[in-house]
Enzyme design. Structure first.
Site, PDB file in Angstrom:
ATOM      1  CB  SER A 189      -0.958  -0.083   1.194  1.00 16.11           C
ATOM      2  OG  SER A 189      -1.981   0.836   1.081  1.00 16.11           O
ATOM      3  CG  ASP A 343      -6.827  -1.849  -3.980  1.00 17.58           C
ATOM      4  OD1 ASP A 343      -7.130  -0.707  -3.585  1.00 17.58           O
ATOM      5  OD2 ASP A 343      -5.686  -2.340  -3.844  1.00 17.58           O
ATOM      6  CG  HIS A 372      -6.041  -1.691  -0.272  1.00 14.01           C
ATOM      7  ND1 HIS A 372      -5.101  -1.481  -1.232  1.00 14.01           N
ATOM      8  CD2 HIS A 372      -5.539  -1.178   0.881  1.00 14.01           C
ATOM      9  CE1 HIS A 372      -4.064  -0.847  -0.696  1.00 14.01           C
ATOM     10  NE2 HIS A 372      -4.307  -0.660   0.587  1.00 14.01           N
TER      11      HIS A 372
END
Ligand SMILES: *[C@@H]1O[C@H](CO)[C@@H](O)[C@H](O)[C@H]1NC(C)=O
Length: 402
Positions: A189, A343, A372
């Site tokens: 991320s 996501d 995600h």
């Protein structure tokens, strides 16, 4: 009786509203995901309300989850774990105990959390780093970089780059008995964003002689220029990372001033002077056909140039590593990218895969049918089948390739 029943009904509806999230049929572990999503959503909502009332910063409320999962550095029979500093930046260091005399591999790991949240000491990251260290017989350096809103860009990037530059010195690698040709950088991320940015800078910096063998980018955020990609549109209300939260993370990386947040929310934050950058993240060109389906490409709408002058960082390649020309991508190390279907950041990853391949970089791309953040749930009570598989796959791949 009537009142009690009514209260019960309201409570049930509210609970159901919080827990239930529309999830595509084919996603595994639906109920676990909804529960995880409900926790994130509650914190996000409470944070947003507290922020509006002036009680606390949005991210300080969300940070409570990080604090809750904080673990002390604890060694076991397989790995020695210590908290230390590399050139003034805190890191959590994992040194494997097996085969003490053989040369080791190494990984610099960068945790996620939107540049505002998370910690190397958070249980899911701690467990993942231990596992990596033990399985790969690798020294893992997990970076405890500074976070927003207290610190804005480029503090996060600078901390990670400082650690990378320090660690990639032959004298330091020797000290840890690490093979200089087998060091990688990895992150998820926002950590994937920092990993990609640092890999580009390390490649270019003549002062750094030892380079990474591999970069691992787990559902990374890679660009700030278009926050209305098909993946943002399709997953605007997806659990764990809705568009509003991602936009908040991005804007908060640069400033707490909400004018940037509002401009990003409307996708009108890029001044006309920087229009030449759009081609680097043009989804109509870089996205594989199957991800474009049902979407019409429209020309960018430019924003007010004051914002661009006030916060020049938001289009800086150290923050948005997709926004560089091909010459800056050429020569990047072997790359492992994970993207997730549901996501908002999916298309950032997909476009980077296309652009890296075009630049001649060898890319292994794994696409998963989930939301995600799944790798965060690869162990523990809320273990997700897909999260476990993703972590297993990438560690196994590293074991063969690092
Ligand atoms: C994006 O790509 C499409 C098709 O490849 C092209 O028509 C369009 O002009 C491009 N836009 C920008 C801003 O580069």
């Amino acid at each position: 009786m009537g009142i009690k029943l009514l209260c019960l009904l309201i409570a049930t509806v509210l609970t159901a509203y919080y827990i239930y999230s529309p999830l595509p049929e084919n996603v595994e572990d639906r109920w676990k995901l909804m529960l995880i999503g409900a926790v994130f959503r509650t914190l996000d909502h409470v944070g947003s309300v507290a922020n509006k009332l002036g009680l606390a910063h949005h991210m300080d409320v969300m940070m409570s989850l990080t604090s809750f999962e904080q673990t002390p550095p604890t060694s076991d029979e397989k790995v020695t774990v210590t908290d230390t500093e590399f050139n003034g930046v805190p890191v959590r260091l994992y040194i494997p105990k097996g085969q003490p005399d053989s040369l080791k591999r190494a990984m610099i790991y960068i945790h996620g959390g939107g540049w505002c949240l998370g910690s190397a000491a958070m249980q899911p990251y701690d467990l993942l780093s231990r596992r990596t260290s033990e399985t790969l017989n690798a020294v893992v350096v997990s970076v405890e970089y500074r976070l927003a809103p207290k610190h804005h860009f480029p503090a996060q990037f600078e901390d990670v780059f400082t650690v990378a530059k320090y660690f990639l010195q032959s004298s330091v690698l020797e000290q840890y008995n690490v093979d200089a040709s087998r060091v990688c950088v990895a992150g998820d991320s926002a950590g994937g964003n920092l990993a990609a940015a640092v890999a580009q800078q390390v490649l270019r910096d003549p002062g750094v002689k030892i380079k990474f063998k591999i970069q691992v980018l787990i559902y990374p955020a890679l660009q700030t220029i278009d926050l209305d990609l098909p993946s943002y549109r399709d997953n605007a209300n997806m659990l764990i990372l809705p568009k509003s939260l991602m936009v908040r993370f991005w804007s908060e990386y640069f400033t707490t001033d909400m004018s940037l947040n509002r401009a990003m929310e409307a996708n009108q934050h890029v001044p006309a002077e920087l229009s030449h950058l759009f081609k680097f993240a043009n989804w109509s060109h870089w996205l594989p056909e199957r991800f474009k389906k049902g979407h019409v490409y429209t020309k960018p709408v430019y924003g007010n140039s004051e914002l661009g002058k006030k916060y020049p960082g938001f289009l800086d390649p150290r923050a948005a590593p997709l926004l560089v020309d091909e010459s800056k991508l050429r020569g990047l190390p072997l790359t492992y990218v994970i993207t997730c279907q549901y996501d908002v950041l999916r298309d950032d990853g997909l476009m980077y895969v296309s652009r890296l391949r075009e630049a001649g970089v060898n890319v292994i791309h794994q696409h998963e049918n989930t939301v995600h953040g799944a790798v965060m749930f690869s162990t523990g009570p809320l273990i997700l089948t897909v999260g476990e598989k993703m972590a297993n796959d990438y560690i196994e791949w590293l074991n063969k390739n690092l």
